[in-house]
Scaffold this motif. Structure first.
Motif, short mmCIF file in Angstrom:
data_model
loop_
_atom_site.label_atom_id
_atom_site.label_comp_id
_atom_site.label_asym_id
_atom_site.label_seq_id
_atom_site.Cartn_x
_atom_site.Cartn_y
_atom_site.Cartn_z
N VAL A 77 0.87 -1.18 0.00
CA VAL A 77 0.00 0.00 0.00
C VAL A 77 0.90 1.23 0.00
CG1 VAL A 77 -1.87 1.21 1.18
CG2 VAL A 77 -1.69 -1.29 1.36
N MET A 78 0.79 2.06 -1.01
CA MET A 78 1.68 3.21 -1.15
C MET A 78 1.22 4.38 -0.29
SD MET A 78 3.80 1.90 -3.16
CE MET A 78 4.88 3.28 -3.42
N CYS A 79 -0.09 4.58 -0.19
CA CYS A 79 -0.61 5.70 0.58
C CYS A 79 -2.08 5.46 0.81
CB CYS A 79 -0.42 7.03 -0.16
SG CYS A 79 -1.24 7.05 -1.77
N CYS A 80 -2.63 6.01 1.88
CA CYS A 80 -4.08 5.93 2.04
C CYS A 80 -4.54 6.83 3.16
CB CYS A 80 -4.53 4.48 2.25
SG CYS A 80 -4.62 3.91 3.92
N ASP A 81 -5.79 7.25 3.06
CA ASP A 81 -6.37 8.07 4.12
C ASP A 81 -6.91 7.14 5.21
OD1 ASP A 81 -5.87 10.33 2.64
OD2 ASP A 81 -7.78 10.17 1.56
N THR A 82 -7.06 7.68 6.39
CA THR A 82 -7.56 6.86 7.48
C THR A 82 -9.08 6.77 7.42
OG1 THR A 82 -5.85 7.94 8.74
CG2 THR A 82 -7.29 6.43 9.95
N GLY A 83 -9.55 5.54 7.42
CA GLY A 83 -10.99 5.33 7.60
C GLY A 83 -11.86 5.60 6.40
N VAL A 84 -11.34 6.17 5.33
CA VAL A 84 -12.19 6.41 4.15
C VAL A 84 -11.50 5.93 2.88
CG1 VAL A 84 -13.43 8.40 5.07
CG2 VAL A 84 -11.24 8.73 3.89
N GLY A 85 -12.29 5.70 1.87
CA GLY A 85 -11.75 5.41 0.54
C GLY A 85 -11.52 3.93 0.31
N GLY A 86 -11.40 3.60 -0.96
CA GLY A 86 -11.27 2.22 -1.39
C GLY A 86 -9.96 1.59 -0.94
N THR A 87 -8.89 2.37 -0.96
CA THR A 87 -7.59 1.82 -0.57
C THR A 87 -7.63 1.35 0.89
OG1 THR A 87 -6.57 3.40 -2.06
CG2 THR A 87 -5.12 2.22 -0.56
N TRP A 88 -8.14 2.22 1.75
CA TRP A 88 -8.26 1.90 3.17
C TRP A 88 -9.15 0.65 3.37
CZ3 TRP A 88 -6.56 2.79 8.01
CH2 TRP A 88 -7.39 2.41 9.08
N ALA A 89 -10.33 0.69 2.78
CA ALA A 89 -11.28 -0.40 2.99
C ALA A 89 -10.71 -1.73 2.51
CB ALA A 89 -12.60 -0.10 2.27
N GLY A 90 -10.07 -1.69 1.33
CA GLY A 90 -9.52 -2.92 0.76
C GLY A 90 -8.41 -3.49 1.65
N ALA A 91 -7.54 -2.60 2.15
CA ALA A 91 -6.41 -3.06 2.97
C ALA A 91 -6.92 -3.61 4.30
CB ALA A 91 -5.42 -1.92 3.19
N VAL A 92 -7.87 -2.91 4.90
CA VAL A 92 -8.40 -3.36 6.19
C VAL A 92 -9.06 -4.72 6.04
CG1 VAL A 92 -10.19 -2.87 7.92
CG2 VAL A 92 -8.63 -1.05 7.16
N GLU A 93 -9.76 -4.90 4.95
CA GLU A 93 -10.42 -6.18 4.70
C GLU A 93 -9.39 -7.30 4.60
OE1 GLU A 93 -14.03 -7.43 1.72
OE2 GLU A 93 -12.20 -6.62 0.80
N GLN A 94 -8.26 -7.01 3.95
CA GLN A 94 -7.20 -8.02 3.83
C GLN A 94 -6.59 -8.35 5.18
OE1 GLN A 94 -6.22 -9.94 1.40
NE2 GLN A 94 -7.92 -9.01 0.29
N LEU A 95 -6.32 -7.29 5.96
CA LEU A 95 -5.65 -7.49 7.24
C LEU A 95 -6.58 -8.17 8.24
CD1 LEU A 95 -3.87 -4.03 7.31
CD2 LEU A 95 -2.74 -6.26 7.06
N GLY A 96 -7.86 -8.02 8.03
CA GLY A 96 -8.81 -8.59 8.97
C GLY A 96 -9.47 -9.84 8.42
N LYS A 97 -10.59 -9.64 7.71
CA LYS A 97 -11.45 -10.75 7.34
C LYS A 97 -10.82 -11.72 6.35
CE LYS A 97 -15.38 -10.40 4.73
NZ LYS A 97 -16.46 -9.52 4.27
N LEU A 98 -10.22 -11.20 5.27
CA LEU A 98 -9.84 -12.09 4.16
C LEU A 98 -8.46 -12.73 4.32
CD1 LEU A 98 -11.24 -10.16 1.07
CD2 LEU A 98 -12.16 -12.22 2.13
N ARG A 99 -7.50 -11.95 4.69
CA ARG A 99 -6.13 -12.44 4.89
C ARG A 99 -5.66 -13.35 3.74
NH1 ARG A 99 -3.77 -12.01 9.39
NH2 ARG A 99 -2.83 -14.08 9.42
N LEU A 100 -5.72 -12.83 2.52
CA LEU A 100 -5.31 -13.62 1.36
C LEU A 100 -3.81 -13.58 1.15
CD1 LEU A 100 -8.08 -12.57 -1.21
CD2 LEU A 100 -8.00 -14.63 0.21
#
Lengths: 693, 399
Positions: B245-268
């Motif tokens: 992840v090169m950059c992202c805002d906290t709590g908003v936007g697709g980059t944030w949501a996608g990364a959080v999903e990976q780190l939490g639910k999906l862990r692919l």
């Protein structure tokens, strides 16, 4: 869906208008097959068997069962009018869409929207038309229940000189899931075509095949190399043949010539070509009602034309293949006990068929030029932008673009008005197929020459060539027509062939991109344009063509006969105001050829001939410039007016071969700008621009 | 392009088939509905293509998931489908269904029945099988970060690692163009407008060189849509081996949501963030378990970083495709592995032993794989083997 035979029979009776009509063998089964969704069906039946009854009744039954409308693809919709009339009697709401009825598209679109269409008839080209797809088909595409492919042999033949867009039909068939019903029909399917159709329509294809023989038809062939002889033979035979018929020719120009000749001999005939336009309906009706003796037609009058009492089909030249010939001659004698099919074989047909064969595909150079121009322009190019960058004619460029864009996947795609490269390369498969088809066309041409040489067994030959069952021997019921020709009529025909002249339309606009050296662009001012001109002949035609060619390339001078003919043409033409003097198009390469011709013509007309124009630079030959933009630009700044004192009156501007008309346009502009009166262009021959096909 | 019946059915049922202004009453199945339908059919050993046969009992049974009317309206879009395929082909766009041989194995393994039913793409589909380094971030970034990102792309190119990104402006484009400029390869997972992207000249040359593949789960004519862009992010991760992840805002936007999903639910896959103490978003991701990008300096170093991160990730128990729903898919994948592409033919009993499955389940599995064309059934004795496909989807001499 359940098939209701009684309802199908009712529809047949309503459509034919015959209260006790019954199905022909195979018709009912075919309808049942389609309605019950038992897979794809191919009907191979000769014209007149009633294929349209099958698909119109099937479409109606599907509609009554609550399903969506049918789409019917046919190459020549204009000719389906009588089948449509029958459909209307069945209560089938059938609408036709083609390029000639764009003003009705709005209404049709509404009817489609309101689900008030049962069968929509369209040509394969429509599938490539973005406006049609977006405006009309969009409303129906998601509901089509039945696809009908008429003249399905075109899928295999995809005669590139005929209907390249059948490739779209082919791909549609491949991409169509089993949920959409499909029926294909043809009258001509030899084993090669059948193999292709099975490949495209799938191995589960059900084939219903009927008898191809036409016992009523008496066939014969006559070799007659000279056109004048054939014209004379036609003029004589038409007075004796009973009924009305069709005379097929290979080119649009031949249609005009043969029709004009026969009219001049008092026969009630008319020319019918793809350029006949809105008169087509009237002409078909005239033939259907026997109000003309014959239509002189190109292949534009072929598939789908249904006249059960057509008494004769005569070919003025040999068509390129047995498939094409059987299609055309098979129009005759469907409901008559006796009818004739006579094939005349002429010397020019080999050249014409060769032309069709060799120009069916772009050359590698043409494809490379088009792709190269697009490669150099990432944002794409319009057709006229392409033409200004490559030395390929407009017609060849358009053909190249069309065939390349019909490849799958295509190396080029159109976005709006511009063509662009896609992420696919043109595969070698394209050239392999071109080679394979060219070889096949040669074989077909050869096979027709074998047919011409037959002394008997013509029908058997055709049926065998189509891989049908020739069955027991069927001797022709009519005695062959005499091959003799009246010498006096032949002489008259020869004079006739030399009598016609051709108009040279003045150009009204400078080419796209203009002529920068002269600073010309946009419309040409009225007082700087040429007047409408005349050419004595068309380059290579059967009247004066040979003499012109000989003068240009053998004798380096034009014969007295041609001078006399031109003087005669001016006398007949009578331009007003009449020319007071003569000048000519200058040349550095051959300074005396045109000048000498102009001087002798001027002498014959009793007018002074002046050297008013001079060529100031050497240029490439105009005939090597293959499109209009290149031809115009090739002239830019290369001609000037001389300081010879000249009269201010109207002038006859003489050239030998007129190709793009740019030379005459530029010379007229120079003459008018330097004070000359109206300029009347005149040439020995008009070349290029639609002199063939 | 000759599509398998399963892929035809998947398109008819789930795709919008956008064509000109084509309108229809059809409402394509939602991912959830499609999932239920596939599951229901699989219960009887059927696949979606069973619905294409007229009067098939499968059509009646499907009514428990989708109303009969809706199903009929969707399935009668056959002609529309044929014309949509034609329009895609004119842009050299292919389609792969989930049961097609060229469909990216990673997506099936990692997302199971949530893998998109069809993928549209342009370029060599084989590139999608090879994984790579996902590079994600925002559209609006400054010049320095664009340059840094291009550098990461170039480094991946040197290490022969494919860059997987979203093809959007900003970070996506910088990473992909950095890789392509250095003769590397890239996968662009698009959320919209594939048809337009396919003829953009900068893409074309790399596509023809088989170094760039554009792919999208959305109709090639579909326009931008925030929901689609979010869903697409999941595919970027699933298509890769590791993500940065090169950059992202906290709590908003697709980059944030996608990364959080990976780190939490999906862990692919393992997820790194660029080392930047000034970015609250990246720091927040680190707190959720993202690793710090060690900024490898050469191709060997990058390869090593990837290798060790994946090993550590596997040890920590990430990347475990263990949901029950993916099992059916797994059996198919395992069977493919057992038989291999070399044409090994095995009987039903042998296969049951190979996969240690009950014979009823093996029967259903074999029936499904024969029906979708991935297995070939031989006779005397009855044996099964993998059907081999031409490498490209376009039949080379098909026309």
């Amino acid at each position: 869906m359940r098939f209701r035979e009684q309802r199908a029979l009712e529809l047949l009776r309503a459509g034919t208008g015959v209260a006790d009509a019954t199905f022909r063998p195979g018709q009912c089964e075919a309808i049942q097959h389609i309605v019950e969704g038992r897979g794809r069906l191919l009907l191979v039946q000769k014209t007149g068997w009633g294929k349209s009854n099958v698909y119109f009744i099937a479409a109606k039954l599907l509609r009554e069962g609550g399903l969506g409308p049918a789409l019917l693809f046919s190459p020549l919709l204009a000719l389906m009018r009588n089948q449509i009339d029958a459909a209307v009697r069945m209560g089938v709401r059938a609408l036709t869409i083609h390029s000639d009825n764009q003003e009705e598209w709005g209404q049709i679109e509404q009817a489609v929207e309101a689900d008030q269409v049962d069968v929509l008839l369209i040509s394969p080209e429509r599938l490539a038309n973005a406006r049609f797809m977006a405006d009309v088909l969009a409303g129906i595409a998601a509901r089509v229940s039945l696809i009908v492919i008429d003249e399905a042999h075109c899928i295999s033949d995809w005669g590139h000189d005929f209907r390249p867009h059948y490739r779209l039909i082919e791909r549609m068939s491949r991409n169509l899931p089993a949920t959409t019903h499909l029926v294909a029909t043809t009258a001509t399917a030899n084993n090669r075509v059948m193999a292709d159709l099975r490949d495209v329509l799938g191995p589960q294809l059900t084939v219903a095949r009927g008898d191809l023989r036409r016992p009523s038809l008496s066939l014969q062939t006559i070799r007659m190399p000279d056109q004048a002889d054939r014209l004379a033979w036609l003029a004589r035979q038409l007075t004796q043949l009973p009924g009305s018929g069709i005379i097929y020719v290979l080119t649009k120009r031949d249609a005009q010539t043969v029709a004009a000749w026969l009219q001049s001999r008092g026969h009630n005939v008319a020319a019918y070509t793809s350029e006949t336009g809105s008169d087509r309906i009237g002409l078909e009706q005239a033939l259907l009602r026997n109000r003309v003796k014959a239509l002189v037609a190109t292949s534009a009058l072929a598939m789908g034309f249904d006249k059960p009492d057509l008494a004769f089909v005569i070919h003025f030249q040999t068509p390129g293949s047995v498939v094409a010939y059987y299609q055309q001659v098979g129009r005759a004698g469907r409901a008559l006990e006796r009818a004739r099919g006579v094939l005349l074989s002429g010397a020019e047909e080999a050249d014409i068929n060769d032309f069709f064969i060799t120009t069916a595909f772009p050359t590698r150079d043409e494809a490379a030029a088009v792709l190269g121009a697009l490669e150099a322009e990432p944002s794409g190019l319009s057709v006229s932008q392409i033409l200004s960058r490559i030395n390929v004619s407009r017609a060849r460029t358009e053909k190249t673009l069309q065939l390349l864009s019909l490849e799958s996947p295509p190396p080029i795609a159109r976005a709006g008005l511009r063509w662009q490269l896609t992420a696919a390369r043109l595969g070698e498969g394209f050239w392999d197929r071109a080679d394979r088809l060219t070889a096949l066309r040669r074989q077909e041409q050869q096979q027709m020459q074998e047919y011409v040489a037959l002394n008997g067994g013509h029908m058997e030959f055709l049926v065998r060539a189509l891989d049908g069952d020739p069955g027991p021997d069927l001797p022709p019921s009519l005695a062959p027509l005499s091959a003799e020709v009246d010498r006096v009529l032949t002489q008259a025909a020869r004079v006739f062939l030399r009598r016609t002249s051709v108009d040279i339309e003045p150009r009204e606009r400078w080419p796209g991109g203009g002529l920068p050296i002269w600073g010309l662009s946009g419309p040409i001012a009225l007082e700087q344009r040429a007047q409408p001109g005349k050419a004595l002949s068309i380059w290579g035609d059967s009247g004066w063509g040979e003499l012109v060619r000989q003068g240009k390339y053998v004798d380096d001078g034009y014969s007295d006969e041609l001078i006399g003919a031109c003087a005669g043409l001016v006398a007949q033409w009578r331009p007003e105001p009449p020319p007071a003097w003569v000048t000519y198009v200058p040349s550095r390469r051959r300074p005396v050829l045109v000048a000498g011709f102009a001087q002798r013509l001027a002498a014959a007309l009793g007018l002074p001939c002046l050297e008013a124009l001079v060529k100031t630079h050497d240029t490439a030959e105009q005939k090597d410039m293959l499109n209009s933009a290149q031809q115009a630009r090739n002239l830019d700044g290369t001609i000037a007016v001389t300081d010879v004192a000249r009269p201010s009156g109207p002038v006859l501007l003489v050239d030998d071969i007129c190709d793009s008309r740019w030379t005459l346009t530029v010379c007229s502009w120079l003459l008018r700008s330097s004070g000359s009166g109206p300029v009347w262009p005149m040439a020995l021959a008009l070349a290029g621009g639609g002199s063939r096909t | 392009m000759n599509l398998s019946p399963d892929t035809q059915a998947a398109l008819l049922l789930t795709a919008p088939l956008l064509l000109g202004g084509a309108t229809s009453d059809a409402q394509p199945l939602t991912p959830g509905e499609a999932k239920r339908l596939v599951r229901m059919l699989a219960g009887d050993g059927d696949t979606l293509s069973a619905l294409l046969t007229p009067d098939s009992p499968a059509v009646g049974r499907a009514a428990s998931v989708v109303s009969a009317d809706r199903l009929r309206i969707l399935l009668q879009r056959g002609f529309l489908l044929s014309q949509a395929i034609e329009a895609w082909q004119t842009r050299a766009i292919w389609v792969l269904g989930r049961t097609d041989a060229g469909y990216p194995v990673r997506l099936v393994e990692r997302l199971g029945e949530d893998a998109p039913p069809v993928l549209y793409g342009c370029g060599d589909p084989g590139l999608l099988q090879g994984g790579g380094l996902a590079v994600v971030g925002s559209r609006k970034v400054d010049g320095a970060l664009m340059e840094y990102t291009r550098g990461v792309g170039a480094l991946a190119a040197c290490a022969r690692v494919t860059v997987v990104s979203g093809g959007a402006r900003g970070i996506d484009q910088a990473a992909m163009s950095g890789a392509l400029a250095d003769d590397g390869s890239a996968i662009g997972v698009l959320a919209d407008s594939l048809a337009r992207a396919a003829i953009v000249r900068e893409h074309r040359d790399a596509i023809l060189d088989e170094r760039l593949t554009l792919v999208s789960p959305y109709d090639p004519a579909a326009g931008f849509n925030v929901g689609n862009a979010m869903q697409r992010n999941k595919l970027i991760y699933a298509m890769s081996d590791a993500a940065l992840v090169m950059c992202c805002d906290t709590g908003v936007g697709g980059t944030w949501a996608g990364a959080v999903e990976q780190l939490g639910k999906l862990r692919l896959v393992p997820v790194w963030v660029r080392p930047d103490r000034s970015s609250a978003g990246l720091l927040a991701l680190q707190q959720k378990g993202a690793l710090t990008w060690p900024e490898p300096k050469g191709p060997e170093a990058l390869a090593e970083v990837l290798r060790s991160a994946q090993a550590a990730f596997a040890e920590a128990g990430g990347d475990e495709p263990a949901t029950a729903a993916t099992c059916a898919m797994d059996h198919g994948a395992r069977l493919r592995e057992t038989l291999g592409a070399r044409g090994l033919a095995r009987t039903e009993v042998e296969i049951a032993a190979d996969l240690s499955l009950p014979s009823a389940e093996v029967k259903a599995l074999l029936r499904r794989l024969v029906a979708d064309g991935s297995l070939e059934k031989l006779v005397r004795p009855v044996r099964y083997r993998i059907r081999t496909y031409a490498p490209t989807l376009f039949d080379p001499d098909g026309l």
